[in-house]
Scaffold this motif. Structure first.
Motif, mmCIF file in Angstrom:
data_model
loop_
_atom_site.group_PDB
_atom_site.id
_atom_site.type_symbol
_atom_site.label_atom_id
_atom_site.label_comp_id
_atom_site.label_asym_id
_atom_site.label_seq_id
_atom_site.Cartn_x
_atom_site.Cartn_y
_atom_site.Cartn_z
ATOM 1 N N LYS A 417 0.801 -1.257 0.073
ATOM 2 C CA LYS A 417 -0.034 0.025 0.080
ATOM 3 C C LYS A 417 0.861 1.142 0.148
ATOM 4 O O LYS A 417 0.365 2.331 0.229
ATOM 5 C CB LYS A 417 -0.844 -0.015 1.000
ATOM 6 C CG LYS A 417 -1.721 -1.163 1.451
ATOM 7 C CD LYS A 417 -2.897 -1.067 0.314
ATOM 8 C CE LYS A 417 -3.883 -2.304 0.490
ATOM 9 N NZ LYS A 417 -4.878 -2.343 -0.606
ATOM 10 N N SER A 418 2.167 1.146 -0.456
ATOM 11 C CA SER A 418 2.933 2.363 -0.083
ATOM 12 C C SER A 418 2.883 3.354 -1.244
ATOM 13 O O SER A 418 3.308 4.377 -1.222
ATOM 14 C CB SER A 418 4.499 1.969 -0.063
ATOM 15 O OG SER A 418 4.769 1.221 -1.162
ATOM 16 N N ASP A 419 1.823 3.049 -2.235
ATOM 17 C CA ASP A 419 1.664 4.168 -3.406
ATOM 18 C C ASP A 419 0.805 5.192 -2.659
ATOM 19 O O ASP A 419 0.684 6.298 -3.308
ATOM 20 C CB ASP A 419 1.339 3.374 -4.588
ATOM 21 C CG ASP A 419 2.226 2.747 -5.408
ATOM 22 O OD1 ASP A 419 3.135 2.895 -5.045
ATOM 23 O OD2 ASP A 419 1.638 1.865 -6.193
ATOM 24 N N THR A 420 -0.072 4.724 -1.785
ATOM 25 C CA THR A 420 -1.107 5.295 -1.375
ATOM 26 C C THR A 420 -0.877 5.877 0.430
ATOM 27 O O THR A 420 -1.655 6.685 0.837
ATOM 28 C CB THR A 420 -2.567 4.847 -1.445
ATOM 29 O OG1 THR A 420 -2.270 3.574 -0.923
ATOM 30 C CG2 THR A 420 -2.863 4.928 -2.871
ATOM 31 N N MET A 421 -0.126 5.052 1.100
ATOM 32 C CA MET A 421 -0.016 5.065 2.464
ATOM 33 C C MET A 421 1.350 5.150 2.937
ATOM 34 O O MET A 421 2.211 4.869 2.222
ATOM 35 C CB MET A 421 -0.960 4.063 3.056
ATOM 36 C CG MET A 421 -2.296 3.717 2.703
ATOM 37 S SD MET A 421 -3.214 2.502 3.496
ATOM 38 C CE MET A 421 -3.506 3.190 5.173
ATOM 39 N N GLY A 422 1.529 5.592 4.369
ATOM 40 C CA GLY A 422 2.685 5.350 5.038
ATOM 41 C C GLY A 422 3.742 6.508 4.974
ATOM 42 O O GLY A 422 4.695 6.392 5.923
ATOM 43 N N SER A 423 3.567 7.554 4.379
ATOM 44 C CA SER A 423 4.434 8.513 4.482
ATOM 45 C C SER A 423 3.799 9.767 4.046
ATOM 46 O O SER A 423 2.739 9.917 3.631
ATOM 47 C CB SER A 423 5.821 8.513 3.243
ATOM 48 O OG SER A 423 5.257 8.295 1.855
ATOM 49 N N VAL A 424 4.451 10.991 4.129
ATOM 50 C CA VAL A 424 3.926 12.287 3.707
ATOM 51 C C VAL A 424 4.243 12.661 2.594
ATOM 52 O O VAL A 424 5.202 13.432 2.349
ATOM 53 C CB VAL A 424 4.150 13.540 4.858
ATOM 54 C CG1 VAL A 424 3.434 14.657 4.822
ATOM 55 C CG2 VAL A 424 3.981 12.790 6.326
ATOM 56 N N ASN A 425 3.478 12.475 1.521
ATOM 57 C CA ASN A 425 3.729 12.819 0.056
ATOM 58 C C ASN A 425 2.636 13.266 -0.788
ATOM 59 O O ASN A 425 1.608 12.809 -0.254
ATOM 60 C CB ASN A 425 4.487 11.641 -0.585
ATOM 61 C CG ASN A 425 5.899 11.165 -0.047
ATOM 62 O OD1 ASN A 425 6.176 10.317 0.649
ATOM 63 N ND2 ASN A 425 6.739 12.290 -0.449
ATOM 64 N N GLU A 426 2.957 14.189 -1.671
ATOM 65 C CA GLU A 426 1.519 14.496 -2.465
ATOM 66 C C GLU A 426 0.882 13.093 -3.160
ATOM 67 O O GLU A 426 1.895 12.380 -3.627
ATOM 68 C CB GLU A 426 2.038 15.338 -3.623
ATOM 69 C CG GLU A 426 2.644 16.687 -2.980
ATOM 70 C CD GLU A 426 3.049 17.936 -4.055
ATOM 71 O OE1 GLU A 426 3.249 17.396 -5.254
ATOM 72 O OE2 GLU A 426 3.668 18.822 -3.789
ATOM 73 N N GLY A 427 -0.312 13.067 -3.345
ATOM 74 C CA GLY A 427 -1.004 12.138 -3.716
ATOM 75 C C GLY A 427 -1.234 11.120 -2.836
ATOM 76 O O GLY A 427 -2.137 10.029 -3.086
ATOM 77 N N LYS A 428 -0.690 11.077 -1.538
ATOM 78 C CA LYS A 428 -1.027 9.992 -0.566
ATOM 79 C C LYS A 428 -2.211 10.490 0.301
ATOM 80 O O LYS A 428 -2.465 11.532 0.431
ATOM 81 C CB LYS A 428 0.298 9.554 0.220
ATOM 82 C CG LYS A 428 1.229 8.969 -0.743
ATOM 83 C CD LYS A 428 2.209 8.247 0.085
ATOM 84 C CE LYS A 428 3.317 7.444 -0.577
ATOM 85 N NZ LYS A 428 4.460 6.557 0.144
ATOM 86 N N ILE A 429 -2.831 9.142 0.847
ATOM 87 C CA ILE A 429 -3.831 9.543 1.727
ATOM 88 C C ILE A 429 -3.320 10.311 3.013
ATOM 89 O O ILE A 429 -2.305 10.080 3.500
ATOM 90 C CB ILE A 429 -4.552 7.973 2.488
ATOM 91 C CG1 ILE A 429 -5.052 7.340 1.068
ATOM 92 C CG2 ILE A 429 -5.209 8.267 3.725
ATOM 93 C CD1 ILE A 429 -5.554 5.975 1.689
ATOM 94 N N ALA A 430 -4.359 11.194 3.398
ATOM 95 C CA ALA A 430 -3.693 12.172 4.412
ATOM 96 C C ALA A 430 -4.186 11.455 5.652
ATOM 97 O O ALA A 430 -5.127 12.209 6.504
ATOM 98 C CB ALA A 430 -4.553 13.461 4.356
ATOM 99 N N ASP A 431 -3.409 10.640 6.220
ATOM 100 C CA ASP A 431 -3.466 10.250 7.653
ATOM 101 C C ASP A 431 -2.192 10.648 8.136
ATOM 102 O O ASP A 431 -0.993 10.407 7.911
ATOM 103 C CB ASP A 431 -3.271 8.610 7.638
ATOM 104 C CG ASP A 431 -4.641 7.846 7.500
ATOM 105 O OD1 ASP A 431 -5.739 8.460 7.642
ATOM 106 O OD2 ASP A 431 -4.473 6.597 6.869
ATOM 107 N N LEU A 432 -2.284 11.775 9.257
ATOM 108 C CA LEU A 432 -1.319 12.629 9.465
ATOM 109 C C LEU A 432 -1.531 12.833 11.075
ATOM 110 O O LEU A 432 -2.474 12.811 11.581
ATOM 111 C CB LEU A 432 -1.386 13.983 8.940
ATOM 112 C CG LEU A 432 -1.178 14.079 7.216
ATOM 113 C CD1 LEU A 432 -1.441 15.164 6.748
ATOM 114 C CD2 LEU A 432 -0.036 13.317 6.869
#
Length: 483
Positions: A417-432
């Protein structure tokens, strides 16, 4: 609970639910986290003075603070100056369990969010179908809680010690149970070895792997780690098993299979014959094969030091019902007759296991932070145990930047799921999670939560405290109702 307080709690729950529904409808609503320090978990560096623009539940831009964002409503702008933004934390090994603990578990979901945990990996339980339903409700926005990835129910042998397993005795039953898990649409497969024969265990790993699943499990006493990896095992749950890699595992297994030694004697040999250089060499082999390990140190630590720590006044107990904590007694009871020597042996073994975690990480093994929190795991508290686990990693010698990966990007990578989750990057899910302190200096900063953004909603410290208050009062209510 006083009626007035109960009414207040119900109003707050209703408000959260309504807020969630509104956010689902307003898919174009935007949020801005301003003037903050972004923790890049991939590089282990701080990106200073950044603005994070969020639309619905996705990060659409990260930019320097001088960019104009006047279109974002003032009510949706979060001033995070001198704060640190990290990805939402992942607890990569929990059990949402207990057929008589449905309400108890459900009440803890917001507690995870209050601790900055936005994703969990549920490693199967007797509540498998209920957890699957909760997973889908959270994904749809009708239930507030962390994103759940779950194995549903785990594969085991006949008359296992665990409740609610899918018990098998042959390959035909194995495939029937895998069909059931296919229908459940589980996120991965979990296998344990209480009574499951080593040969059938290996066939189960291979069959699940051949169906395209990630396979997590324990390690049977009579099958080598290498054999299981070669048959498709994706992750080893609990670092206690990797102590085998400091000895000649195949030789000990051969003696075990020929009945020269018992299972207990085999465990003693793994500990007595442990060679650190040999273990590190084998960790490098694990890394080359792409193996993942979830150490779950906290459970072993709590039991090893039970004679030194009085948990009666632990603050977290205010969220756990008596019915939940009554389950702790089964492990306490088993340890009641231990001698001083046996207690010291437990401590020594815990220390050795903990020492292996930074060595595995340096060898290239992917480490997942997971607490193994569950009603059956004594004093391993849901949500709180994850931050304790991270601190144990630090005490063992891991660097904060590497520790943070174990509870963020590593879980996302493992589940693809690293394309959409797990880090603070543009395009990723905003779980912050917004922290008051820098976690790259001291990982204990994850306990200093200023606010959490998840599921398209922002919860400031006041809202998070309200969640904890509701959980506390729900515990009181359930205990009163069950008297």
């Amino acid at each position: 609970m006083p009626k007035k307080l109960l009414a207040l709690c119900l109003v707050f729950i209703f408000t959260i639910t309504l807020h969630s529904q509104n956010n689902q409808q307003k898919t174009n609503s935007q949020w801005l986290i301003k003037n903050t320090n972004v923790v890049d978990v991939l590089s282990g560096k701080i990106l200073k003075n950044r603005n994070i623009l969020i639309e619905s539940n996705k990060i659409i831009a990260i930019s320097k603070k001088n960019k104009n964002y006047d279109n974002v409503p003032a009510s949706n702008q979060i001033d995070a100056s001198n704060k640190y933004v990290i990805p939402g934390l992942w607890d990569n090994h929990i059990h949402i369990e207990g057929e008589n603990l449905v309400e108890d578990n459900l009440a803890l979901f917001p507690v995870y969010l209050a601790y900055g945990i936005t994703t969990v990996r549920d490693c199967a339980s007797d509540l498998g179908e209920k957890v699957l339903s909760w997973r889908d409700q959270i994904n749809s926005g009708s239930l507030l809680g962390p994103t759940i990835f779950t194995a549903g129910r785990k594969l085991e042998g006949i008359n296992s010690i665990w409740k609610g397993d899918l018990e098998i005795s042959n390959e035909s039953e194995l495939h029937l149970m895998l069909d059931k898990l296919d229908n459940y649409k589980v996120d991965f497969i979990k296998i344990t070895e209480s009574t499951l024969d080593g040969s059938l265990y290996t066939k189960s790993v291979l069959a699940a792997h051949n169906r395209g699943y990630l396979v997590s499990g324990h390690i049977p006493s009579n099958v080598s780690i290498e054999t299981l990896i070669d048959n498709g095992l994706s992750s080893i749950e609990h670092a206690s098993y990797v102590l085998r890699l400091g000895s000649d595992e195949n030789e000990i297994i051969s003696k075990l299979n020929s009945k020269e030694i018992t299972k207990s004697q085999a465990e003693q040999l793994y500990y007595k014959n442990f060679n650190q250089e040999k273990a590190i060499s084998n960790y490098k082999k694990l890394a080359k094969k792409g193996m993942t390990v979830t150490p779950t140190l906290i459970g072993g630590k709590q039991l090893a030091y039970l004679d030194e720590n009085d948990h009666k006044n632990d603050a977290y107990l205010q969220y756990l019902t008596k019915r939940f904590t009554d389950n702790y007694q089964w492990r306490i009871g088993r340890m009641a007759g231990e001698t001083a020597e046996q207690k010291q042996q437990k401590k020594d073994k815990y220390k050795r296991i903990a020492q292996q975690v930074p060595l595995m990480q340096k060898a290239g093994v992917t480490i997942l932070a997971g607490s193994d929190s569950a009603a059956l795991n004594t004093f391993v508290y849901p949500a709180a145990a994850l931050t304790e686990e991270l601190e144990l990693f630090q005490n063992a010698g891991m660097q904060p930047k590497d520790i943070l990966k174990t509870a963020t990007i590593n879980g996302a990578k493992f589940l693809k799921k690293s394309d959409t989750m797990g880090s603070v990057n543009e395009g990723k899910i905003a779980d912050l999670v917004i922290l008051n302190e820098n976690p790259l200096i001291d990982i204990r900063a994850v306990n200093k939560v200023y606010g959490v953004f998840t599921k398209g909603q922002y919860f400031d410290r006041e809202n998070l405290n309200n969640m904890l208050e509701i959980a506390k009062n729900k515990k009181i209510e359930l205990d009163e109702k069950r008297k």
